[in-house]
Design a protein around this motif. Sequence first.
Motif, PDB file in Angstrom:
ATOM      1  N   ALA A 187       8.039   0.324  -4.119  1.00 47.14           N
ATOM      2  CA  ALA A 187       7.246  -0.406  -4.824  1.00 47.14           C
ATOM      3  C   ALA A 187       7.703  -2.048  -4.445  1.00 47.14           C
ATOM      4  O   ALA A 187       5.847  -2.756  -4.255  1.00 47.14           O
ATOM      5  CB  ALA A 187       8.789  -1.351  -6.348  1.00 47.14           C
ATOM      6  N   SER A 188       8.318  -2.439  -2.585  1.00 44.89           N
ATOM      7  CA  SER A 188       7.815  -3.643  -2.445  1.00 44.89           C
ATOM      8  C   SER A 188       7.006  -3.559  -1.547  1.00 44.89           C
ATOM      9  O   SER A 188       5.923  -4.442  -1.123  1.00 44.89           O
ATOM     10  CB  SER A 188       8.945  -3.555  -1.227  1.00 44.89           C
ATOM     11  N   THR A 189       6.473  -2.421  -0.920  1.00 48.10           N
ATOM     12  CA  THR A 189       5.385  -1.941   0.028  1.00 48.10           C
ATOM     13  C   THR A 189       4.340  -2.183  -0.448  1.00 48.10           C
ATOM     14  O   THR A 189       3.237  -2.567   0.229  1.00 48.10           O
ATOM     15  CB  THR A 189       5.772  -0.410   1.009  1.00 48.10           C
ATOM     16  N   GLN A 190       4.500  -1.283  -1.888  1.00 45.97           N
ATOM     17  CA  GLN A 190       3.263  -1.019  -2.659  1.00 45.97           C
ATOM     18  C   GLN A 190       2.743  -2.964  -2.622  1.00 45.97           C
ATOM     19  O   GLN A 190       1.329  -3.084  -2.428  1.00 45.97           O
ATOM     20  CB  GLN A 190       3.530  -0.271  -3.513  1.00 45.97           C
ATOM     21  N   SER A 191       3.211  -3.533  -2.976  1.00 48.93           N
ATOM     22  CA  SER A 191       3.243  -5.169  -3.423  1.00 48.93           C
ATOM     23  C   SER A 191       2.437  -5.544  -2.166  1.00 48.93           C
ATOM     24  O   SER A 191       1.856  -6.566  -1.637  1.00 48.93           O
ATOM     25  CB  SER A 191       4.299  -6.016  -3.720  1.00 48.93           C
ATOM     26  N   ALA A 195      -0.921  -7.372  -1.642  1.00 50.16           N
ATOM     27  CA  ALA A 195      -1.244  -8.176  -1.045  1.00 50.16           C
ATOM     28  C   ALA A 195      -2.257  -9.190  -0.221  1.00 50.16           C
ATOM     29  O   ALA A 195      -2.114 -10.119  -0.406  1.00 50.16           O
ATOM     30  CB  ALA A 195       0.324  -9.366  -1.696  1.00 50.16           C
ATOM     31  N   VAL A 196      -2.619  -8.036   1.146  1.00 55.04           N
ATOM     32  CA  VAL A 196      -3.086  -8.469   1.836  1.00 55.04           C
ATOM     33  C   VAL A 196      -3.978  -7.974   2.446  1.00 55.04           C
ATOM     34  O   VAL A 196      -4.425  -7.596   1.064  1.00 55.04           O
ATOM     35  CB  VAL A 196      -2.038  -7.787   3.137  1.00 55.04           C
ATOM     36  N   ASP A 197      -4.492  -8.363   3.362  1.00 58.47           N
ATOM     37  CA  ASP A 197      -6.367  -8.603   3.576  1.00 58.47           C
ATOM     38  C   ASP A 197      -6.359  -6.971   4.191  1.00 58.47           C
ATOM     39  O   ASP A 197      -7.891  -6.586   4.062  1.00 58.47           O
ATOM     40  CB  ASP A 197      -6.736  -9.799   4.206  1.00 58.47           C
ATOM     41  N   LEU A 198      -5.532  -6.606   4.878  1.00 58.24           N
ATOM     42  CA  LEU A 198      -5.703  -5.604   5.317  1.00 58.24           C
ATOM     43  C   LEU A 198      -4.440  -3.995   5.524  1.00 58.24           C
ATOM     44  O   LEU A 198      -4.184  -4.880   6.077  1.00 58.24           O
ATOM     45  CB  LEU A 198      -6.294  -5.850   6.877  1.00 58.24           C
ATOM     46  N   VAL A 199      -4.498  -2.756   5.297  1.00 56.74           N
ATOM     47  CA  VAL A 199      -3.446  -2.486   5.525  1.00 56.74           C
ATOM     48  C   VAL A 199      -4.085  -1.401   6.208  1.00 56.74           C
ATOM     49  O   VAL A 199      -4.810  -1.091   6.146  1.00 56.74           O
ATOM     50  CB  VAL A 199      -3.109  -1.571   4.205  1.00 56.74           C
ATOM     51  N   VAL A 200      -2.968  -1.121   7.045  1.00 61.66           N
ATOM     52  CA  VAL A 200      -2.342   0.026   8.428  1.00 61.66           C
ATOM     53  C   VAL A 200      -1.781   0.222   8.263  1.00 61.66           C
ATOM     54  O   VAL A 200      -0.329   0.088   8.474  1.00 61.66           O
ATOM     55  CB  VAL A 200      -3.154  -0.717   9.695  1.00 61.66           C
ATOM     56  N   SER A 204       3.925   8.793   7.072  1.00 64.31           N
ATOM     57  CA  SER A 204       3.970   9.966   5.879  1.00 64.31           C
ATOM     58  C   SER A 204       2.511   9.776   5.693  1.00 64.31           C
ATOM     59  O   SER A 204       2.172   8.697   4.916  1.00 64.31           O
ATOM     60  CB  SER A 204       4.617  10.028   4.907  1.00 64.31           C
ATOM     61  N   GLN A 205       2.352  11.066   4.952  1.00 56.97           N
ATOM     62  CA  GLN A 205       0.890  10.897   4.209  1.00 56.97           C
ATOM     63  C   GLN A 205       0.770  10.874   2.822  1.00 56.97           C
ATOM     64  O   GLN A 205      -0.082   9.900   2.072  1.00 56.97           O
ATOM     65  CB  GLN A 205       0.504  12.326   4.191  1.00 56.97           C
ATOM     66  N   ASP A 206       1.938  10.625   2.340  1.00 53.56           N
ATOM     67  CA  ASP A 206       1.966  10.031   1.245  1.00 53.56           C
ATOM     68  C   ASP A 206       1.297   8.293   1.188  1.00 53.56           C
ATOM     69  O   ASP A 206       1.077   7.249   0.566  1.00 53.56           O
ATOM     70  CB  ASP A 206       3.725   9.982   0.307  1.00 53.56           C
ATOM     71  N   ASN A 207       2.188   7.670   2.404  1.00 53.03           N
ATOM     72  CA  ASN A 207       2.563   6.084   2.612  1.00 53.03           C
ATOM     73  C   ASN A 207       0.330   5.566   2.568  1.00 53.03           C
ATOM     74  O   ASN A 207       0.017   4.985   2.553  1.00 53.03           O
ATOM     75  CB  ASN A 207       3.200   5.374   4.014  1.00 53.03           C
ATOM     76  N   VAL A 208      -0.142   6.418   3.396  1.00 56.51           N
ATOM     77  CA  VAL A 208      -1.508   6.411   3.841  1.00 56.51           C
ATOM     78  C   VAL A 208      -2.364   6.550   2.267  1.00 56.51           C
ATOM     79  O   VAL A 208      -2.959   6.102   2.182  1.00 56.51           O
ATOM     80  CB  VAL A 208      -2.201   7.735   4.530  1.00 56.51           C
ATOM     81  N   ARG A 209      -2.321   7.289   1.173  1.00 57.33           N
ATOM     82  CA  ARG A 209      -2.391   7.389   0.033  1.00 57.33           C
ATOM     83  C   ARG A 209      -2.436   6.644  -0.286  1.00 57.33           C
ATOM     84  O   ARG A 209      -3.182   6.088  -1.380  1.00 57.33           O
ATOM     85  CB  ARG A 209      -2.329   9.001  -0.397  1.00 57.33           C
ATOM     86  N   ARG A 210      -0.943   6.272  -0.608  1.00 56.11           N
ATOM     87  CA  ARG A 210      -1.179   4.503  -1.000  1.00 56.11           C
ATOM     88  C   ARG A 210      -1.785   3.497  -0.270  1.00 56.11           C
ATOM     89  O   ARG A 210      -1.661   2.466  -1.042  1.00 56.11           O
ATOM     90  CB  ARG A 210       0.132   4.657  -1.306  1.00 56.11           C
ATOM     91  N   GLY A 211      -1.366   3.472   0.862  1.00 54.84           N
ATOM     92  CA  GLY A 211      -2.680   2.696   1.199  1.00 54.84           C
ATOM     93  C   GLY A 211      -4.541   2.891   0.987  1.00 54.84           C
ATOM     94  O   GLY A 211      -4.220   1.587   0.586  1.00 54.84           O
ATOM     95  N   TYR A 212      -4.643   3.677   1.257  1.00 56.34           N
ATOM     96  CA  TYR A 212      -6.165   3.466   0.723  1.00 56.34           C
ATOM     97  C   TYR A 212      -6.329   3.559  -0.932  1.00 56.34           C
ATOM     98  O   TYR A 212      -7.713   3.125  -1.645  1.00 56.34           O
ATOM     99  CB  TYR A 212      -6.205   4.929   0.795  1.00 56.34           C
ATOM    100  N   SER A 213      -4.905   3.722  -1.776  1.00 57.25           N
ATOM    101  CA  SER A 213      -5.520   3.425  -2.995  1.00 57.25           C
ATOM    102  C   SER A 213      -4.534   1.804  -3.840  1.00 57.25           C
ATOM    103  O   SER A 213      -4.903   2.209  -4.774  1.00 57.25           O
ATOM    104  CB  SER A 213      -4.107   4.660  -4.186  1.00 57.25           C
ATOM    105  N   SER A 214      -4.590   1.486  -2.550  1.00 57.92           N
ATOM    106  CA  SER A 214      -3.697  -0.061  -3.375  1.00 57.92           C
ATOM    107  C   SER A 214      -4.508  -0.884  -3.629  1.00 57.92           C
ATOM    108  O   SER A 214      -4.836  -2.137  -4.207  1.00 57.92           O
ATOM    109  CB  SER A 214      -3.085  -0.572  -2.148  1.00 57.92           C
ATOM    110  N   GLY A 215      -5.717  -0.712  -3.117  1.00 65.10           N
ATOM    111  CA  GLY A 215      -7.240  -1.794  -3.374  1.00 65.10           C
ATOM    112  C   GLY A 215      -8.134  -2.611  -2.466  1.00 65.10           C
ATOM    113  O   GLY A 215      -8.334  -3.509  -2.646  1.00 65.10           O
ATOM    114  N   THR A 216      -6.251  -2.283  -1.847  1.00 61.64           N
ATOM    115  CA  THR A 216      -7.356  -3.212  -0.247  1.00 61.64           C
ATOM    116  C   THR A 216      -7.345  -3.212   0.836  1.00 61.64           C
ATOM    117  O   THR A 216      -7.443  -1.104   0.623  1.00 61.64           O
ATOM    118  CB  THR A 216      -5.590  -4.130  -0.380  1.00 61.64           C
TER     119      THR A 216
END
Length: 473
Positions: A187-191, A195-200, A204-216
Motif C-alpha cells: 500500500a505504501s509503495t503504491q501510494s 504521488a511521484v513523477d516517474l517510477v523506476v 519482482s515482476q509484481d512490482n513492475v506491473r504495479r509500477g506500470y498500472s500506477s498511472g505514473t
Amino acid sequence: MTAAVSVPRPADAPATVEEVVRRARAAQQAFAEADQARTDEAVRTLAWSLYKPEHARELAELAVADTGLGNVPDKIVKKQRKTFGTLRDLLRAKSVGEIERDERRGLVKFAKPLGVVGAVTPSTNPGATPVNKAMMAIKGRNAIIIAPSPLGYRTTARAVDYMRAALQQVGLPQDLVQILPAPITKASTQSLMQAVDLVVVTGSQDNVRRGYSSGTPAIGVGAGNVPVIIDETADLADAARKIAASKSFDNATSCSSENSVVIVDAVYDAALAALRDAGGFLAEPSQKSQIESALWQGGKLNRDLIARDIVVLAAAFGLPQAATAKFIMVEETGVGWEHPLSGEKLSLVLTVYRASDFAAATAKARDILDYQGRGHSLGLHTKDFARAYQLAESFPVVRVLVNFAHTFGNGGGFDSGLDFTLTMGCGSWQKNSISENLNYRHFLNITHLVVPIAEDRPSEDELFGPHWQRYGR
C-alpha cells in the motif's frame, strides 16, 4: 454530531508518504536551477558515499547479514565497480541547459528535470541499486525516494543516510534523497508510485506491473534467464574462465548471470572439461532429480537456496564433493515448466545442453528464452562474428554479448560500450517501456527549440513513384 478532532502526529512517529514526497518536492525545486558543475558535484558526492572503501564494506556486510544473499567480497566489488563506471558515464554527459544542436534540422534540445522519482529496489542489491538510481536521478536535477525490499531495508536505509550526509557536506538539500518510511508495504509503495513523477522499478515482476498500472510514467525491467552458446570455433579455456567468473560472482544474484550454456557437439566434451577446470562440478544424471527437488519447492524457487554459498547448495543437494567447486553443472535436454532447470535459478547452478550444431544451438537458446527471459540477453562464445550478427539480427533480446563474462558486460563494463547500470530494460518482449540499459537520459525532460529551415518537401513522384510504377495511380 461531534466535530472531528485533529490529533497531531507525535514528533517521533514515522513520516507519511505524503510528507516524504512534500519534502522531496521542496528539495527538488531548490536544486532545479543548478548548473552543470553543481549538478556533477552532487553526483560525485553520492558516488563517493558508496565507493568509499569503509562504506562499501559496511554495506556489503550488512546486506549479506540481513538478506543472506550473495557474499561480502563480491558485493564490495559490485558496489565500487558499478558506482565508478556509472560516475564515469555521468560525468561525460551533459544534463543541464543545451545538450544537443542539429543545425541542419533547426533543432536545439534543452534538458529539464522530471521532478520526483520513486525507485523500487530489490533485496539482491540493497546498497548498490539505490545509489546507482540516485546518481542518475540527481544527474537530471531530480529528487528521489527509495522504496526498498523489506528484506534489505536496513542496508538501504544506511546507504540513504550516507547519501544524505554527503549532500549536506556539499551544501545541498538532504531531502534530494530519501527512503520510504518503514514498514514497507504494498500500500505504501503504491501510494508513492502514484504521488511521484516517474517510477523506476527493479525487482519482482509484481512490482513492475504495479509500477506500470500506477498511472505514473514508469520504467520496469524483465526477468533474466541468460542462455550462452559455445560454438566449435570458441576459445574454450577463455570461455570457461569467463563463464565461471560470471556465474559465481556474488553467488549468481545478477539477472545477467549465465543460467544455461548450450554447447555444440563438436566441442561438447572439451568444453565441459574446460568448465570443470575453471571450477565447475558436473553432477551425475542420477543427481539431477535431487537438485531439482531441493531448488524448487511448490513450483517456486527455494528462497533458502537462492544466492547461497556453494557449501550450502552442496549440502542441500547431497553433493558433498561439490563444496570445493565454484558452481554446479547439470545436464538437461528439455525446456519448459516440466524442466525447471531451463529457467532462471538465481543460484550457483548452470544448466548444460548439447546441440548437434550451431543451428541446433541457436534453436535451443531461442526455446529457453521463449520459456523465460525473452527480451533480456543472450551470450555467444565464438571466433565467427558473422554468427554474432546473425543472432543480433534475429533474436528477441535487447543485448547480444560476444566473448564476455556476461554479468560483467551486460550491465556496462570498461570493455563494454553498454551504459553502466543495475537496471536493464527488456523491451516490449517483457512489456518494458525501454529496450536499453537504464541511464541518465531516462531521468530528463527535453525541450525542443525549433527554428525555420529551408523547406524540405520532396516531390510526389519521389515518395509515391515506386507504388505508382508497380500498382498504378
